[in-house]
Design a protein around this motif. Structure first.
Motif, PDB file in Angstrom:
ATOM      1  N   MET A   1       0.975  -1.039   0.117  1.00  0.00           N
ATOM      2  CA  MET A   1      -0.094   0.034   0.038  1.00  0.00           C
ATOM      3  C   MET A   1       0.876   1.228   0.155  1.00  0.00           C
ATOM      4  N   ARG A   2       0.661   2.055  -1.120  1.00  0.00           N
ATOM      5  CA  ARG A   2       1.475   3.448  -0.799  1.00  0.00           C
ATOM      6  C   ARG A   2       0.610   4.349  -0.114  1.00  0.00           C
ATOM      7  N   LEU A   3       1.348   5.558   0.113  1.00  0.00           N
ATOM      8  CA  LEU A   3       0.802   6.775   0.828  1.00  0.00           C
ATOM      9  C   LEU A   3      -0.165   7.582   0.215  1.00  0.00           C
ATOM     10  N   ILE A   4      -0.172   7.327  -0.979  1.00  0.00           N
ATOM     11  CA  ILE A   4      -1.242   8.213  -1.661  1.00  0.00           C
ATOM     12  C   ILE A   4      -2.569   7.618  -1.470  1.00  0.00           C
ATOM     13  N   THR A   5      -2.630   6.279  -1.269  1.00  0.00           N
ATOM     14  CA  THR A   5      -3.782   5.443  -0.753  1.00  0.00           C
ATOM     15  C   THR A   5      -4.179   5.588   0.683  1.00  0.00           C
ATOM     16  N   HIS A   6      -3.034   5.514   1.412  1.00  0.00           N
ATOM     17  CA  HIS A   6      -3.002   5.474   2.750  1.00  0.00           C
ATOM     18  C   HIS A   6      -3.840   6.914   3.073  1.00  0.00           C
ATOM     19  N   ASN A   7      -3.335   7.956   2.449  1.00  0.00           N
ATOM     20  CA  ASN A   7      -3.973   9.364   2.585  1.00  0.00           C
ATOM     21  C   ASN A   7      -5.540   9.497   2.268  1.00  0.00           C
ATOM     22  N   MET A   8      -6.223   8.506   1.471  1.00  0.00           N
ATOM     23  CA  MET A   8      -7.298   8.295   1.276  1.00  0.00           C
ATOM     24  C   MET A   8      -8.309   7.376   2.090  1.00  0.00           C
ATOM     25  N   LEU A   9      -7.723   6.835   3.149  1.00  0.00           N
ATOM     26  CA  LEU A   9      -8.280   5.854   3.832  1.00  0.00           C
ATOM     27  C   LEU A   9      -8.528   6.273   5.122  1.00  0.00           C
ATOM     28  N   SER A  10      -9.807   6.015   5.830  1.00  0.00           N
ATOM     29  CA  SER A  10     -10.122   6.358   7.200  1.00  0.00           C
ATOM     30  C   SER A  10     -10.833   5.106   7.978  1.00  0.00           C
ATOM     31  N   SER A  11     -10.821   5.162   9.126  1.00  0.00           N
ATOM     32  CA  SER A  11     -11.294   4.058   9.850  1.00  0.00           C
ATOM     33  C   SER A  11     -12.926   4.515   9.842  1.00  0.00           C
ATOM     34  N   ASN A  12     -13.873   3.263   9.563  1.00  0.00           N
ATOM     35  CA  ASN A  12     -15.382   3.663   9.403  1.00  0.00           C
ATOM     36  C   ASN A  12     -16.047   2.854  10.521  1.00  0.00           C
ATOM     37  N   ILE A  13     -15.160   2.561  11.529  1.00  0.00           N
ATOM     38  CA  ILE A  13     -16.053   1.747  12.503  1.00  0.00           C
ATOM     39  C   ILE A  13     -17.107   2.391  13.421  1.00  0.00           C
ATOM     40  N   LYS A  14     -18.222   1.895  13.621  1.00  0.00           N
ATOM     41  CA  LYS A  14     -19.209   2.464  14.251  1.00  0.00           C
ATOM     42  C   LYS A  14     -18.794   3.059  15.379  1.00  0.00           C
ATOM     43  N   GLY A  15     -19.394   4.327  15.631  1.00  0.00           N
ATOM     44  CA  GLY A  15     -18.973   5.247  16.661  1.00  0.00           C
ATOM     45  C   GLY A  15     -17.946   6.043  16.485  1.00  0.00           C
ATOM     46  N   VAL A  16     -17.120   5.922  15.657  1.00  0.00           N
ATOM     47  CA  VAL A  16     -15.784   6.568  15.421  1.00  0.00           C
ATOM     48  C   VAL A  16     -16.242   7.998  14.618  1.00  0.00           C
ATOM     49  N   THR A  17     -15.885   9.097  15.254  1.00  0.00           N
ATOM     50  CA  THR A  17     -16.329  10.331  14.624  1.00  0.00           C
ATOM     51  C   THR A  17     -15.011  10.728  13.652  1.00  0.00           C
ATOM     52  N   ASN A  18     -13.995  10.622  13.943  1.00  0.00           N
ATOM     53  CA  ASN A  18     -13.014  10.754  12.801  1.00  0.00           C
ATOM     54  C   ASN A  18     -11.864  10.042  12.804  1.00  0.00           C
ATOM     55  N   GLY A  19     -12.058   9.043  11.720  1.00  0.00           N
ATOM     56  CA  GLY A  19     -11.084   7.982  11.717  1.00  0.00           C
ATOM     57  C   GLY A  19      -9.976   8.265  10.743  1.00  0.00           C
ATOM     58  N   PHE A  20      -9.757   9.347  10.724  1.00  0.00           N
ATOM     59  CA  PHE A  20      -8.373   9.942   9.748  1.00  0.00           C
ATOM     60  C   PHE A  20      -7.580  10.643  10.581  1.00  0.00           C
ATOM     61  N   PRO A  21      -6.233  10.505  10.412  1.00  0.00           N
ATOM     62  CA  PRO A  21      -5.424   9.401   9.424  1.00  0.00           C
ATOM     63  C   PRO A  21      -5.282   7.993  10.251  1.00  0.00           C
ATOM     64  N   LEU A  22      -5.255   6.869   9.761  1.00  0.00           N
ATOM     65  CA  LEU A  22      -4.681   5.780  10.393  1.00  0.00           C
ATOM     66  C   LEU A  22      -3.318   5.919  10.771  1.00  0.00           C
ATOM     67  N   ARG A  23      -2.943   5.401  11.956  1.00  0.00           N
ATOM     68  CA  ARG A  23      -1.679   5.709  12.164  1.00  0.00           C
ATOM     69  C   ARG A  23      -0.915   4.188  11.630  1.00  0.00           C
ATOM     70  N   ILE A  24       0.238   4.409  11.191  1.00  0.00           N
ATOM     71  CA  ILE A  24       1.099   3.375  10.337  1.00  0.00           C
ATOM     72  C   ILE A  24       1.704   2.608  11.584  1.00  0.00           C
ATOM     73  N   GLU A  25       1.980   1.218  11.559  1.00  0.00           N
ATOM     74  CA  GLU A  25       2.714   0.465  12.148  1.00  0.00           C
ATOM     75  C   GLU A  25       3.487  -0.351  11.013  1.00  0.00           C
ATOM     76  N   ALA A  26       4.786   0.021  10.954  1.00  0.00           N
ATOM     77  CA  ALA A  26       5.520  -0.751   9.797  1.00  0.00           C
ATOM     78  C   ALA A  26       6.498  -1.711  10.280  1.00  0.00           C
ATOM     79  N   GLU A  27       6.224  -2.865   9.494  1.00  0.00           N
ATOM     80  CA  GLU A  27       7.041  -4.011   9.710  1.00  0.00           C
ATOM     81  C   GLU A  27       8.099  -4.299   8.700  1.00  0.00           C
ATOM     82  N   LYS A  28       7.482  -4.270   7.390  1.00  0.00           N
ATOM     83  CA  LYS A  28       8.392  -4.419   6.221  1.00  0.00           C
ATOM     84  C   LYS A  28       7.815  -3.201   5.308  1.00  0.00           C
TER      85      LYS A  28
END
Lengths: 122, 251
Positions: A1-28
């Motif tokens: 996944m590239r950062l251009i797409t990461h910049n377009m993704l948010s968390s849509n979990i029920k109850g979440v008001t602002n799911g953007f941005p998603l924090r990244i945990e990078a392993e590789k």
């Protein structure tokens, strides 16, 4: 996944008001060269949330982006090349995207994030 | 990029992933027929919802890559975790790239890509099935469409409404059983013009590819309805006669 797409993704979990941005945990993280196209970058620039990009970029090990931007930077090849690299050439292959409100991890495997919600999250 | 569309020999496969079939081919044929318009359209962001084997998104990238010097961001999604893997392999085999995400329709993208996607392509699960077959994550998700085959289509159309940019185009495959004319009328009420740009009947199915776009002025549907009668008066398409027509239209 590239950062251009990461910049377009948010968390849509029920109850979440602002799911953007998603924090990244990078392993590789993998770098893959892609043709430099300044017009494309200028075109996409207005859509990008800059702080989300700089934080994500640092999480992937690239800290060269300026903290803030101004329109004149879009004429600078040096800036555009850094933007190009961060946005399009860094791939998160293994790791996770973390919801900023709930801490729920969306795994990333083989470069593909799994954003599927569990039944109770919808 | 040497190929005009994705090559079957290079498309990856998996027992739980839908292999390209007549419905995949009709969608790609429709995109090919519209390639001149697509090139002029200069899309920045393109999305395939339900990428399956990757055949369609790869073909779209090849078609646009040939016609348009300025690259686009391609995003491909699928609810099936095997499909996203297979799509990635298919893209790679053709020297193409898309960001692939395992998600339900475009879940996660709606906020940030609102009114931002210039081209959406979708070959949805359109087969009428019992409702309880809808929403599984395995290969069933490729076809299970619930009542009239419309359960997932209706959700996809809602998402497309949200994501399509002002100039955005949606290309969608439907079956006669999905009542495509009704679909177009419903979308018209939401401000979308539409045209059935390709029809093809096989022994088993009668397929259409519908193109939707935001209706700037109300005249659009009337104009297209006339063209519709002319272009789509034949229910049975000989693929070769279709090709001749496609070439004529692009000249």
């Amino acid at each position: 996944m590239r950062l251009i797409t990461h910049n377009m993704l948010s968390s849509n979990i029920k109850g979440v008001t602002n799911g953007f941005p998603l924090r990244i945990e990078a392993e590789k993280v993998v770098e893959k060269e892609v043709d430099f196209n300044p017009d494309f970058l200028r075109n996409m620039f207005s859509k990008i949330e800059w702080k989300a990009l700089t934080d994500a970029s640092k999480a992937l090990g690239y800290a060269e982006l300026p903290e803030e931007t101004e329109p004149s930077m879009l004429e600078s090849e040096l800036f555009l090349r850094k933007l190009h690299h961060a946005l399009l050439e860094l791939h998160l292959e293994e790791g996770a995207l973390v919801c900023p409100e709930t801490g729920r991890k969306f795994p990333v495997n083989k470069g593909i994030p799994n954003m599927l919600l569990h039944e109770d999250e919808v | 990029m040497p190929y005009k569309v994705a090559q079957i020999g290079l498309v990856s496969s998996h027992p739980e992933v839908y292999d390209p079939c007549d419905d995949s081919f009709v969608l790609v044929d429709a995109l090919l027929a519209d390639r001149v318009n697509l090139a002029q359209h200069q899309p920045s962001i393109c999305m395939e919802i339900g990428c399956g084997s990757g055949y369609v998104v790869t073909s779209l990238a090849l078609i646009l890559g040939k016609e348009v010097p300025h690259p686009a961001l391609y995003i491909a999604t699928d609810i099936n975790p095997y499909a996203v893997s297979v799509t990635r392999e298919t893209l790679e085999a053709h020297g193409c790239f898309a960001d692939v995400v395992n998600t339900d329709i475009a879940n996660g993208f709606e906020k940030r890509l609102s009114k931002s996607v210039d081209v959406i392509v979708v070959n949805p699960p359109y087969v009428p099935t019992p409702e309880d077959e809808v929403g599984c994550k395995g290969i069933t998700s490729a076809w299970a469409g619930g009542e009239n085959g419309r359960t997932v289509i209706d959700r996809i159309l809602l998402v497309a409404e949200e994501l399509l940019s002002d100039k955005g185009w949606l290309y969608m495959v439907t079956l006669a059983a999905n009542k495509p004319v009704e679909l177009c009328i419903e979308m018209k009420k939401k401000g979308f013009a539409s045209r059935i740009i390709l029809q093809r009947s096989t022994d088993e199915e009668s397929l259409q590819v519908i193109k939707f776009w935001r209706d700037v002025d109300g005249l659009q549907l009337e104009v297209n309805a006339e063209e519709n009668v002319g272009v789509n008066s034949k229910l049975f398409f000989n693929p070769f006669s279709f090709w001749k027509r496609g070439n004529q239209l692009s000249n």
